[in-house]
Design a protein around this motif. Structure first.
Motif, mmCIF file in Angstrom:
data_model
loop_
_atom_site.group_PDB
_atom_site.id
_atom_site.type_symbol
_atom_site.label_atom_id
_atom_site.label_comp_id
_atom_site.label_asym_id
_atom_site.label_seq_id
_atom_site.Cartn_x
_atom_site.Cartn_y
_atom_site.Cartn_z
ATOM 1 N N ASP A 146 24.401 -56.319 47.258
ATOM 2 C CA ASP A 146 24.161 -55.056 47.969
ATOM 3 C C ASP A 146 23.470 -55.385 49.293
ATOM 4 O O ASP A 146 22.282 -55.640 49.325
ATOM 5 N N TRP A 147 24.126 -55.424 50.478
ATOM 6 C CA TRP A 147 25.520 -55.147 50.699
ATOM 7 C C TRP A 147 26.054 -56.218 51.633
ATOM 8 O O TRP A 147 26.257 -55.991 52.819
ATOM 9 N N SER A 178 30.113 -60.054 41.301
ATOM 10 C CA SER A 178 29.156 -59.202 42.005
ATOM 11 C C SER A 178 27.796 -59.308 41.329
ATOM 12 O O SER A 178 27.706 -59.611 40.133
ATOM 13 N N THR A 183 32.571 -53.400 43.328
ATOM 14 C CA THR A 183 33.121 -53.115 44.647
ATOM 15 C C THR A 183 34.531 -53.705 44.693
ATOM 16 O O THR A 183 35.055 -54.139 43.674
ATOM 17 N N ALA A 218 34.928 -53.948 52.071
ATOM 18 C CA ALA A 218 34.660 -53.498 50.705
ATOM 19 C C ALA A 218 35.251 -52.100 50.608
ATOM 20 O O ALA A 218 34.704 -51.155 51.172
ATOM 21 N N ASP A 220 35.671 -49.977 48.134
ATOM 22 C CA ASP A 220 35.088 -48.983 47.232
ATOM 23 C C ASP A 220 33.702 -48.599 47.737
ATOM 24 O O ASP A 220 32.959 -49.460 48.223
ATOM 25 N N ALA A 222 30.032 -48.201 47.388
ATOM 26 C CA ALA A 222 29.105 -48.884 46.484
ATOM 27 C C ALA A 222 27.675 -48.775 46.987
ATOM 28 O O ALA A 222 26.906 -49.730 46.918
ATOM 29 N N THR A 226 27.490 -49.730 52.160
ATOM 30 C CA THR A 226 28.928 -50.029 52.052
ATOM 31 C C THR A 226 29.636 -50.013 53.402
ATOM 32 O O THR A 226 30.506 -50.836 53.674
#
Length: 321
Positions: A146-147, A178, A183, A218, A220, A222, A226
């Protein structure tokens, strides 16, 4: 022969598909990417997409034409069609209503099975069928935090944060995991999407003969960072790639298990910082998976979501790499 007709089909349909999209080429998000593949996996993805669209387009188009023809021929009061009160069956109609769907399903099924093997991320035959016994593919371990993205090159005992560099005309095989949330790893012009999940390992692969720089994302949602969880993918010649490897290996920064724990703390990479690690402790990828499976977490500070502007100011003041 197969390559020629596939190339012709892709070229023709690509121009048709691009007609409305070219008008949006300057817009944010650049939807042109997926219609301009530069890698074997992305190219095959587009081909099978166009096959599906073409087959379904034929069905929908033929149905629409028949509906219009029926409306014209049997319009009330025009007396274009004969009425037969004793009619109950037509072999021609049976052939059309059963034959066309059977043919469509058969064609789609054949391409579906073929495409499943060609672009299977765990063993893509579109790449492996061209490999020779003495080929030396590049292996990359991808760790999403993250991230940020961390790309570990086990063969070269090094890693790079937020930048992926690969040699042209060389198979590349990824292992992905991850630290926190699920993600998706996606380079639209090179390879399709694959989920990246905490405590698990997924795989993907790519190969490209087109040198250049391509956007990785990325795809998705998240969490808070993100939007900035992007990376450039640079495809270099073999010579340039070797020079780049030597450049990374001269970096004064290294990464141990303890160093990764600090690196994996939540960080919003608004400035798209790229960091080179000249050495990486062996087995980092497997170590991260084991840590997550054993309950290791990297908590998100409440301020990061409650007051993102303030947190970003604090983050910049810390000059964290």
């Amino acid at each position: 022969m197969q390559v020629k007709w596939r190339h012709s089909l892709k070229s023709g349909w690509r121009y048709i598909a691009l007609a409305p999209i070219l008008l949006l080429d300057g817009c944010a998000g650049n939807p042109y990417w997926i219609f301009n593949p530069k890698g074997l996996m992305a190219d095959s993805d587009l081909f099978y997409l166009m096959v599906d669209v073409a087959v379904m387009g034929v069905i929908v188009g033929l149905t629409a034409l028949l509906v219009v023809w029926f409306m014209w021929r049997y319009q009330k009061g025009k007396n274009r069609g004969a009425y037969d009160p004793s009619w109950s069956h037509s072999n021609a109609i049976e052939v059309v209503v059963w034959g066309i769907p059977i043919i469509a399903v058969g064609v789609l099924s054949w391409f579906a099975v073929k495409g499943t093997f060609e672009i299977n991320p765990y063993n893509p035959t579109v790449i492996t069928k061209h490999m020779k016994p003495d080929d030396d593919p590049v292996e990359v371990d991808v760790i999403a935090t993250d991230w940020q993205w961390l790309f570990v090159y086990p063969q070269y005992h090094m890693a790079v944060a937020n930048e992926l560099v690969l040699p042209a005309r060389t198979p590349v095989f990824f292992r992905l995991t991850s630290t926190a949330v699920t993600t998706t790893f996606f380079i639209p012009q090179l390879v399709g999407m694959i989920d990246v999940m905490p405590g698990m390992r997924t795989k993907n692969a790519l190969e490209s003969s087109h040198m250049g720089s391509y956007q990785g994302i990325a795809s998705d949602y998240a969490g808070a960072g993100t939007s900035w969880m992007t990376f450039k993918t640079n495809i270099l010649s073999a010579t340039d790639f070797s020079q780049w490897v030597r450049k990374v290996q001269r970096s004064p920064v290294s990464m141990s298990y303890a160093g990764f724990n600090r690196y994996a703390d939540p960080y919003i990479n608004v400035h798209h910082k790229v960091v080179y690690f000249s050495s990486v402790q062996d087995g980092l990828f497997d170590h991260v998976i084991d840590e997550v499976m054993n309950g290791k977490t990297w908590p998100i500070p409440p301020m990061m979501t409650e007051n993102m502007v303030g947190y970003l100011q604090q983050q910049d003041a810390e000059h964290r790499d």
